[in-house]
Write a protein that holds these residues in place. Structure first.
Motif, PDB file in Angstrom:
ATOM      1  N   VAL A  23       0.832  -1.201   0.000  1.00  0.00           N
ATOM      2  CA  VAL A  23       0.000   0.000   0.000  1.00  0.00           C
ATOM      3  C   VAL A  23       0.870   1.255   0.000  1.00  0.00           C
ATOM      4  O   VAL A  23       0.671   2.184  -0.799  1.00  0.00           O
ATOM      5  CB  VAL A  23      -0.959  -0.010   1.205  1.00  0.00           C
ATOM      6  CG1 VAL A  23      -1.719   1.305   1.281  1.00  0.00           C
ATOM      7  CG2 VAL A  23      -1.933  -1.183   1.101  1.00  0.00           C
ATOM      8  N   ASP A  42       1.938   4.659  -3.131  1.00  0.00           N
ATOM      9  CA  ASP A  42       1.559   6.043  -2.850  1.00  0.00           C
ATOM     10  C   ASP A  42       2.343   6.992  -3.760  1.00  0.00           C
ATOM     11  O   ASP A  42       3.566   7.089  -3.662  1.00  0.00           O
ATOM     12  CB  ASP A  42       1.830   6.363  -1.385  1.00  0.00           C
ATOM     13  CG  ASP A  42       1.315   7.738  -0.988  1.00  0.00           C
ATOM     14  OD1 ASP A  42       0.433   8.261  -1.703  1.00  0.00           O
ATOM     15  OD2 ASP A  42       1.799   8.278   0.017  1.00  0.00           O
ATOM     16  N   THR A 100      -6.440   0.698  -4.801  1.00  0.00           N
ATOM     17  CA  THR A 100      -6.043   2.097  -4.989  1.00  0.00           C
ATOM     18  C   THR A 100      -6.885   2.779  -6.055  1.00  0.00           C
ATOM     19  O   THR A 100      -7.390   3.895  -5.857  1.00  0.00           O
ATOM     20  CB  THR A 100      -4.547   2.184  -5.359  1.00  0.00           C
ATOM     21  OG1 THR A 100      -3.766   1.642  -4.288  1.00  0.00           O
ATOM     22  CG2 THR A 100      -4.127   3.623  -5.615  1.00  0.00           C
ATOM     23  N   ARG A 108      -3.489   6.318 -13.529  1.00  0.00           N
ATOM     24  CA  ARG A 108      -2.875   6.117 -12.214  1.00  0.00           C
ATOM     25  C   ARG A 108      -1.641   5.223 -12.302  1.00  0.00           C
ATOM     26  O   ARG A 108      -0.623   5.491 -11.649  1.00  0.00           O
ATOM     27  CB  ARG A 108      -3.885   5.492 -11.235  1.00  0.00           C
ATOM     28  CG  ARG A 108      -5.051   6.375 -10.855  1.00  0.00           C
ATOM     29  CD  ARG A 108      -4.587   7.660 -10.184  1.00  0.00           C
ATOM     30  NE  ARG A 108      -3.599   7.460  -9.144  1.00  0.00           N
ATOM     31  CZ  ARG A 108      -3.866   7.052  -7.900  1.00  0.00           C
ATOM     32  NH1 ARG A 108      -5.116   6.822  -7.532  1.00  0.00           N
ATOM     33  NH2 ARG A 108      -2.906   6.914  -7.025  1.00  0.00           N
TER      34      ARG A 108
END
Length: 416
Positions: A69, A73, A96, A105
């Motif tokens: 995770v 970012d 996400t 993304r």
């Protein structure tokens, strides 16, 4: 910078940049050494706040495995290279983009057909677009249009192409060079042979090892060499099992792995209501004819040469399908009456462009036998039929049929 001097623009560039503008996750899938990482980096261009992660780096890979995770970012687009090396990232990527559905993304690259990997916990329907990157096409190498498929559907039997100076020996030499950028840079045959040897070693020891536990590497190598000698032919699992002394179930598993890592491609059989006698066996080709040619070095006969030239032609068509505006699908055709057509291109409207490949410099009327049979059986759906051969000029052979030089594949530009 050598990379800047040697870089050849890829037709996939526009496909990737367009997808980044409207799709959350864009995946560049393809074999090792086809230039996926370079293409991905170039496609990011001047996009703001991009982050690049390369999972071949042990430290980067350890970070991704430890805290997926936090690893993901990033304020802008994140490039993750060789993403199949850390399957734990998959669910984190899905979560996400579900929380933040902005397009662009993630740009992912992989040296395997990612959505076919059993290690991945979930697919990404509606969230991702996959763009396949193959070894360089002849048009990319030569700066030529690469527009045969679109021109064939646009013009049909009105298609006109330029004469060619290339002959059978030339096409054999072109096929032997292949399309891997590093192989093309090596002008000496001995140095190209060393590249292909090292490449195959890496495929078996690294790529296949990442997705499966192969106990007998020698069996895999024997299978690959045998398939190279039969490239362009129908896939016969039972015969391979008998010839190699390997169980049929293992042969099927190994061929699945070779397709997964983009070493080979299975061309599915085509049938329609008017062709009920069609045979459903797929045709097998190597994604790079240079590698297949390397594996059969020393075997010189018409069948092997013909198989390599057919593999070369089918490979060029497979590449063009990925950027063709016609949205065509590629198949092959063979029926129980022994009529066979090497490539069937069918567009979304059901129109068919049929292609036969002949490794000869002359053409006979009988070379159109299968095309005529298919034309009779499917009627108005038959848009055009071509025999691609090693000769120099285009010649008509009846309604909707003609022969073309093989070079028409890349020298023909799409028409408006």
């Amino acid at each position: 910078m050598r990379q800047a001097v040697d870089y050849l623009p890829r037709r996939a560039t526009d496909l990737v940049t367009e997808a980044l503008d409207d799709t959350r996750i864009v995946i560049i899938n393809g074999a090792r050494q086809t230039g996926k990482s370079t293409l991905a980096a170039r496609c990011l261009g001047d996009r703001p706040d991009t982050v690049k992660r390369y999972l071949d780096d042990p430290r980067t890979r350890a970070s991704a495995e430890t805290d997926p995770v936090a690893f993901l970012d990033a304020p802008g687009t994140m490039l993750i290279d060789e993403v199949q090396r850390v399957p734990e990232l998959w669910l984190a990527i899905k979560n996400t983009v579900d929380r933040d559905p902005r397009p662009g993304r993630f740009l992912l690259t992989g040296s395997a057909r990612l959505l076919g990997l059993s290690t991945l916990p979930d697919s990404l329907p509606g969230r991702s677009e996959t763009i396949e990157l193959f070894p360089l096409s002849q048009g990319e190498i030569r700066g030529a249009p690469d527009g045969f498929i679109d021109a064939a559907f646009s013009e049909g039997n009105r298609l006109r192409v330029s004469p060619s100076e290339l002959r059978r020996r030339d096409y054999s030499n072109i096929a032997a060079c292949g399309g891997y950028p590093e192989a093309i840079r090596r002008s000496a045959p001995r140095r190209r042979a060393q590249f292909f040897k090292s490449y195959l070693d890496d495929i078996i020891s690294r790529d296949i090892h990442q997705v499966a536990d192969i106990q007998r590497h020698s069996d895999m190598r024997r299978l690959i060499s045998t398939l190279a000698a039969q490239t362009g032919g129908l896939l016969n699992y039972s015969r391979l099992s008998s010839d190699l002394g390997i169980p049929t179930s293992t042969i099927r598993d190994y061929i699945g792995l070779l397709e997964l890592v983009y070493l080979i491609r299975l061309i599915p059989a085509w049938s329609a209501n008017g062709t009920t006698r069609a045979i459903g066996t797929p045709k097998l080709i190597f994604n790079d004819p240079g590698l297949a040619s390397h594996l059969v070095t020393g075997i010189t006969n018409d069948a092997t040469t013909g198989g390599l030239i057919e593999t070369f032609v089918l490979g060029e068509l497979v590449r063009q399908v990925t950027w063709s505006q016609s949205m065509a699908r590629i198949h092959h055709y063979r029926d129980r009456d022994q009529y066979e057509v090497d490539a069937i291109l069918e567009d979304s409207a059901g129109r068919v462009v049929a292609v036969e490949v002949k490794a000869a410099e002359t053409i006979r009327t009988d070379d159109f036998r299968s095309l005529r049979a298919l034309q009779r059986r499917i009627g108005d759906r038959f848009h055009a039929g071509f025999v691609l051969y090693c000769g120099d000029q285009q010649l008509p052979f009846g309604d909707g049929l003609s022969c073309l030089p093989i070079s028409a594949l890349w020298t023909t530009g799409p028409t408006e």
